[in-house]
Structure formats: structure tokens, C-alpha cells
Design a protein around this motif. Structure first.
Motif, PDB file in Angstrom:
ATOM      1  N   GLN A 113       7.330 134.443  -2.708  1.00 30.80           N
ATOM      2  CA  GLN A 113       6.628 134.199  -1.459  1.00 30.80           C
ATOM      3  C   GLN A 113       5.426 135.128  -1.271  1.00 30.80           C
ATOM      4  N   GLY A 114       4.866 135.614  -2.370  1.00 27.47           N
ATOM      5  CA  GLY A 114       3.661 136.427  -2.272  1.00 27.47           C
ATOM      6  C   GLY A 114       3.850 137.824  -2.826  1.00 27.47           C
ATOM      7  N   PRO A 115       2.831 138.670  -2.700  1.00 30.84           N
ATOM      8  CA  PRO A 115       2.889 140.018  -3.278  1.00 30.84           C
ATOM      9  C   PRO A 115       3.880 140.915  -2.543  1.00 30.84           C
ATOM     10  N   ALA A 116       4.400 141.891  -3.281  1.00 29.47           N
ATOM     11  CA  ALA A 116       5.379 142.815  -2.706  1.00 29.47           C
ATOM     12  C   ALA A 116       5.236 144.180  -3.352  1.00 29.47           C
ATOM     13  N   PHE A 117       5.479 145.240  -2.561  1.00 30.15           N
ATOM     14  CA  PHE A 117       5.593 146.585  -3.109  1.00 30.15           C
ATOM     15  C   PHE A 117       6.951 146.727  -3.790  1.00 30.15           C
ATOM     16  N   VAL A 118       6.974 147.445  -4.908  1.00 31.46           N
ATOM     17  CA  VAL A 118       8.231 147.770  -5.582  1.00 31.46           C
ATOM     18  C   VAL A 118       8.592 149.209  -5.223  1.00 31.46           C
ATOM     19  N   LEU A 119       9.757 149.401  -4.603  1.00 29.92           N
ATOM     20  CA  LEU A 119      10.236 150.726  -4.231  1.00 29.92           C
ATOM     21  C   LEU A 119      11.447 151.093  -5.076  1.00 29.92           C
ATOM     22  N   ARG A 120      11.489 152.354  -5.495  1.00 33.82           N
ATOM     23  CA  ARG A 120      12.612 152.836  -6.309  1.00 33.82           C
ATOM     24  C   ARG A 120      13.072 154.182  -5.764  1.00 33.82           C
ATOM     25  N   ALA A 130      18.211 152.830  -7.137  1.00 28.36           N
ATOM     26  CA  ALA A 130      18.137 151.482  -6.568  1.00 28.36           C
ATOM     27  C   ALA A 130      16.682 151.042  -6.424  1.00 28.36           C
ATOM     28  N   VAL A 131      16.453 149.746  -6.594  1.00 24.08           N
ATOM     29  CA  VAL A 131      15.117 149.152  -6.491  1.00 24.08           C
ATOM     30  C   VAL A 131      15.113 148.137  -5.361  1.00 24.08           C
ATOM     31  N   ALA A 132      14.043 148.111  -4.589  1.00 19.02           N
ATOM     32  CA  ALA A 132      13.907 147.143  -3.507  1.00 19.02           C
ATOM     33  C   ALA A 132      12.463 146.678  -3.448  1.00 19.02           C
ATOM     34  N   TYR A 133      12.251 145.548  -2.779  1.00 20.45           N
ATOM     35  CA  TYR A 133      10.906 144.991  -2.619  1.00 20.45           C
ATOM     36  C   TYR A 133      10.565 144.922  -1.131  1.00 20.45           C
ATOM     37  N   ALA A 134       9.314 145.234  -0.834  1.00 20.66           N
ATOM     38  CA  ALA A 134       8.826 145.142   0.545  1.00 20.66           C
ATOM     39  C   ALA A 134       7.598 144.247   0.554  1.00 20.66           C
ATOM     40  N   ARG A 135       7.485 143.447   1.588  1.00 21.82           N
ATOM     41  CA  ARG A 135       6.324 142.566   1.687  1.00 21.82           C
ATOM     42  C   ARG A 135       5.039 143.385   1.681  1.00 21.82           C
ATOM     43  N   PHE A 136       4.082 142.943   0.898  1.00 21.46           N
ATOM     44  CA  PHE A 136       2.809 143.659   0.793  1.00 21.46           C
ATOM     45  C   PHE A 136       2.107 143.655   2.150  1.00 21.46           C
ATOM     46  N   LEU A 194       7.289 149.132   6.560  1.00 23.57           N
ATOM     47  CA  LEU A 194       7.411 148.001   5.636  1.00 23.57           C
ATOM     48  C   LEU A 194       8.500 147.042   6.094  1.00 23.57           C
ATOM     49  N   THR A 195       8.355 145.788   5.684  1.00 25.87           N
ATOM     50  CA  THR A 195       9.333 144.744   5.993  1.00 25.87           C
ATOM     51  C   THR A 195      10.083 144.378   4.722  1.00 25.87           C
ATOM     52  N   PRO A 196      11.417 144.351   4.744  1.00 24.80           N
ATOM     53  CA  PRO A 196      12.180 143.983   3.544  1.00 24.80           C
ATOM     54  C   PRO A 196      11.811 142.582   3.059  1.00 24.80           C
ATOM     55  N   TYR A 197      11.767 142.443   1.741  1.00 24.24           N
ATOM     56  CA  TYR A 197      11.453 141.140   1.171  1.00 24.24           C
ATOM     57  C   TYR A 197      12.692 140.256   1.105  1.00 24.24           C
ATOM     58  N   GLY A 198      13.832 140.862   0.885  1.00 26.26           N
ATOM     59  CA  GLY A 198      15.066 140.094   0.791  1.00 26.26           C
ATOM     60  C   GLY A 198      16.222 140.880   1.377  1.00 26.26           C
ATOM     61  N   PRO A 199      17.367 140.261   1.590  1.00 25.86           N
ATOM     62  CA  PRO A 199      18.479 140.927   2.285  1.00 25.86           C
ATOM     63  C   PRO A 199      19.004 142.151   1.567  1.00 25.86           C
ATOM     64  N   ARG A 200      18.965 142.159   0.247  1.00 27.91           N
ATOM     65  CA  ARG A 200      19.481 143.324  -0.464  1.00 27.91           C
ATOM     66  C   ARG A 200      18.554 144.521  -0.335  1.00 27.91           C
ATOM     67  N   ILE A 259      18.751 148.218   1.906  1.00 31.35           N
ATOM     68  CA  ILE A 259      19.295 149.520   1.538  1.00 31.35           C
ATOM     69  C   ILE A 259      18.200 150.580   1.465  1.00 31.35           C
ATOM     70  N   LEU A 260      16.959 150.178   1.267  1.00 35.59           N
ATOM     71  CA  LEU A 260      15.871 151.142   1.156  1.00 35.59           C
ATOM     72  C   LEU A 260      14.842 151.037   2.262  1.00 35.59           C
ATOM     73  N   ILE A 261      14.762 149.896   2.929  1.00 35.86           N
ATOM     74  CA  ILE A 261      13.662 149.662   3.864  1.00 35.86           C
ATOM     75  C   ILE A 261      14.211 149.317   5.238  1.00 35.86           C
ATOM     76  N   PRO A 262      13.833 150.065   6.271  1.00 39.58           N
ATOM     77  CA  PRO A 262      14.232 149.670   7.624  1.00 39.58           C
ATOM     78  C   PRO A 262      13.454 148.434   8.045  1.00 39.58           C
TER      79      PRO A 262
END
Length: 425
Positions: free
Chosen positions: A367-374, A386-392, A402-408, A411-414
Motif C-alpha cells: 500500500q505504498g512506501p514504508a520506513f523499516v524499523l529494527r 524485531a522489525v516493523a514497518y511504519a507508513r512513510f 509514525l503510524t503502524p503499517y500492519g497489526p504486528r 510492538i515497535l510503533i505507537p
């Protein structure tokens, strides 16, 4: 080393720049954010002819951009009124708003924040030789001991180690542990060497860059410089890993001859010098500056460690950059480095309440670009790695924006509750 503060610092600025207005600005800002400028910085680092635009002037000297225009005007007007009581109320209010120190903030002098790691704030002479304008460790400089960290001696440190045999890594920090005399530092080091579980000792310091005379015995050097180096040698001879962790923000900080001599003497003990710094607007927000800094550090035997993200809130508002810009600076600096002469430094790192989060770049997902957080380090051991994605978001500056990209990724992004549209794939 001569230190300039308050009115002496304002006079220094007026004399060196020939611009009384800059001295006035420093006097106003300095009422809220006290500064110390050492003679090494004044004589060797700051290019006064380029003030206020010189990168090291902006980093080390109080300037009006550190306060919002309305706040600057409030302090300036109160100063002109001459009411000391009123000035104190205005200054205290601004300090509280710029750095509110929320309830529950950890002020212990011995802190066990990560599994296996103990942070220790020595209880003697921890004054930083040159607190940066971007530094978040302002409370000890305000003169209010209630806002500073508690102080802890070697006994508190050894007691904590005895209760936690899993601790293998000890970090001496505070404003600057190497401002202590050699004998005072040894009072902390000797118990660590007598504790077999401790394998790694790290010391956070700015003295290498801003007070190199601390390690030199020539004219203007420290009387116990050789004794200090012998303390470092003992750590290495005992088979422990020893690193000095240095904030190195601009390549010009490495130019002075005393700094290079100090670096050589420290490395001769067997200790490593690892460097990190945040990306700061108008100071080092240029990939070429970082590529040069990494090359020169490596040539001198230093180890570039991390590029950091400046939160850019409170008094640091003028230094912060959007995450997207910081990631772009990192990527271009890595591209410009000379292979074999400079290492690849990992993605920009945010020091958050959760732990150390690296921004490994931007990827394109369903659904578009995302930041990769580790999660490089996490207070919850289960989250480490752990790795998570946040909407760019081109405007976001910090992880809690940041907004979480997916439900998992929660764990890293409020963020707000997710909907089905947030789920990738």
C-alpha cells in the motif's frame, strides 16, 4: 583549560565576532540554557568570522534560534525590566516547558536498563567540557540539583553487580567521567576488574574532542594525564574490552593537533574510540560532511559507530530534521564514502523509551512506501531484533509520530487502532 560562561561568554562572543548583537542573543538565551565554552573550542574549533552560521558556533554557543521568538522576547523584555524575581519565574517556566522531566523519570545513579548492561553515573566531577546546544543533558547545568541525576559511588555499583550476575557490560556516563582525576576514575575501574563477570567497559566522554589536554602532559596538559592513561592500560591488560564512546559531530573537531595527539595516546593503551553523533540542521545535515568525517575518523584509528536521529523538540527544535531527510543523508553518505577507508555505518538510530530503534531505510510495500524499523536494543528482551514497518511520512521526526503499517508492527510503533485497510497483503 579556561572556561567561559555567563557574562564572560557574552564578552568573548562580542570580541571574537565583532557583533555585539550576537553577544546579546547569547546573554538572553543563556539565562534559560546555561552554556560552557572551553578555551580549546574558542581557540581551535569555532570559526568566529563565520558566526552565527559556522557549524561549530551553532553547536557550542548560545544563539537565538534555540528559543522560539515569543520565548526569546519574553526573556529579553524581562531582563530589560530589571525585576530579578520576575526573570526567575519566566526562566523557570521556560525550562519546565522545554524539558518537563515527567514524573517517574529514572534518576538513579546506577541503572540497569538493558539486560546485561549497567549504566553508572560517577559521583565526582562529571562536568562536560563543552555541552552542545543539541544536548539533552541540560538539567545538571541549570543549578537545580533536584533535576539532575542522583550520584552514585563505587559501592552502589558493586552492590548492583553482586545482585545481577547476568551483567557483563558496564557503561560509565554522566556529563563526563573523564573529568574526574585518575585516582577517582580508578576507584570505579578497580572494582570492575575484580569482578570476573564484567567483560566490557565503556566510558562516554567529550574530553577527547573538547579537552584533549586531559590526555597530554605537555604545556597546558593535565598533571595526571599519564596516570589516567595507565588506568586505561590496566583495563586492556586485564583482558577486558574497553571503549571510549565519543560524540563527534563535525570533521573539524578532529583537525587540531592536540586532539590528534590525544587520540594517538589513547589508542596506544589498547582502548578503542567509537564515535557517534546526531544529524543536526545547519551543523552536519550534509552527506559530504558525514562521508568526510567517517573517512578521517577511520584514518586516525577511530571506529564510526552510529548516526543518530535528533528528536528536535523543546530547545532542540532548530536542529531536528524529518526522518526521511536523515535517511537520505545516511544513504548518500554511505554512497560517497571511499571503500576500504570508511565502514558502512548502520541506519540512523533513535534512542526511545522502548530502546534503540534503527531506521534501516524506506521500502515499497503493498500500500505504498514504508520506513523499516529494527530494534537494536530493547528493554524487553523479546523485542530485540524485531522489525516493523511504519507508513512513510515525509514530515515525521520521531518514532511516536509514525503510524503502524500492519497489526504486528504495534510492538515497535505507537499509534491509533488499526483497521483492516492497514493490513499488508
Amino acid at each position: 583549560m579556561t572556561v567561559f560562561t555567563g557574562h564572560r561568554l557574552a564578552r568573548l562572543i562580542a570580541d571574537r565576532t565583532g557583533q555585539p548583537a550576537l553577544a546579546h542573543d547569547a546573554d538572553v538565551v543563556g539565562r534559560v540554557l546555561p552554556f560552557r565554552v572551553g578555551s580549546h573550542a574558542a581557540d581551535e574549533l569555532i570559526d568566529w568570522s563565520r558566526a552565527p552560521g559556522d557549524p561549530l558556533y551553532r553547536l557550542l554557543v548560545p544563539h537565538r534560534d534555540l528559543l522560539a521568538p515569543a520565548d526569546f522576547a519574553a526573556v529579553e523584555q524581562t531582563l530589560r525590566g530589571g525585576d530579578r524575581g520576575r526573570l526567575g519565574l519566566v526562566v523557570d517556566g521556560l525550562r519546565e516547558r522545554l524539558d518537563p522531566h515527567p514524573a517517574g523519570r529514572d534518576t538513579e545513579a546506577v541503572r540497569h536498563t538493558y539486560p546485561g548492561t549497567l549504566l553508572v553515573l560517577p559521583d565526582r566531577r562529571r562536568t562536560c567540557p563543552a555541552p552542545c546546544a543539541s544536548c539533552s543533558r541540560r538539567p545538571p547545568n541549570t543549578g537545580d540539583p533536584a533535576l539532575g541525576p542522583a550520584r552514585g559511588g563505587p559501592e552502589a555499583m558493586t552492590a548492583r553487580l553482586a545482585r545481577h550476575p547476568e551483567i557483563t557490560d558496564v557503561v560509565l556516563e554522566g556529563e563526563d567521567p573523564l573529568a574526574m582525576r585518575a585516582a577517582e576514575l580508578d576507584a570505579y575501574v578497580s572494582p570492575l576488574l575484580a569482578t570476573p563477570q564484567v567483560r566490557t567497559i565503556r566510558i562516554r566522554t567529550r574530553a577527547v574532542i573538547h579537552a584533549p589536554e586531559r590526555f597530554l602532559t605537555s604545556t597546558g596538559g593535565a598533571a595526571d594525564a599519564d596516570d589516567l592513561l595507565r588506568v586505561l592500560e590496566r583495563v586492556v591488560a586485564a583482558g577486558r574490552r574497553l571503549s571510549l564512546l565519543v560524540h563527534l559531530t563535525h570533521p573539524r573537531e578532529l583537525d587540531p593537533a592536540p586532539t590528534r595527539r590525544a587520540v594517538a595516546r589513547i589508542l596506544a593503551t589498547g582502548a578503542a574510540i567509537r564515535t557517534q553523533a546526531p544529524v543536526l540542521r545547519h551543523v552536519n545535515d550534509d552527506a559530504a560532511v558525514w562521508a568526510r568525517m567517517w573517512r578521517e575518523q577511520t584514518a586516525l584509528g577511530l571506529v564510526p559507530y552510529r548516526m543518530l536521529v535528533e528528536r528536535g523538540s523543546g530547545a532542540h527544535r532548530c536542529f531536528g530534521l524529518p526522518l526521511a531527510e536523515v535517511v537520505a543523508v545516511h544513504a548518500e553518505a554511505v554512497r560517497q564514502r571511499v571503500r576500504g577507508l570508511a565502514p558502512v555505518v548502520g541506519g540512523p538510530v533513535m534512542s526511545t523509551e522502548l530502546g534503540a530503534l534503527a531506521v534501516d531505510g524506506v521500502v515499497r510495500l503493498g500500500q505504498g512506501p514504508a520506513f523499516v524499523l529494527r530494534a537494536l536494543k530493547a528493554r524487553d528482551p523479546a523485542l530485540a531484533g524485531a522489525v516493523a514497518y511504519a507508513r512513510f511520512d515525509p514530515a515525521a521526526r520521531w518514532w511516536d509520530e509514525l503510524t503502524p503499517y500492519g497489526p504486528r508492527d504495534r510492538i515497535l510503533i505507537p499509534g491509533e487502532p488499526l483497521t483492516a485497510a492497514d493490513v499488508v497483503g
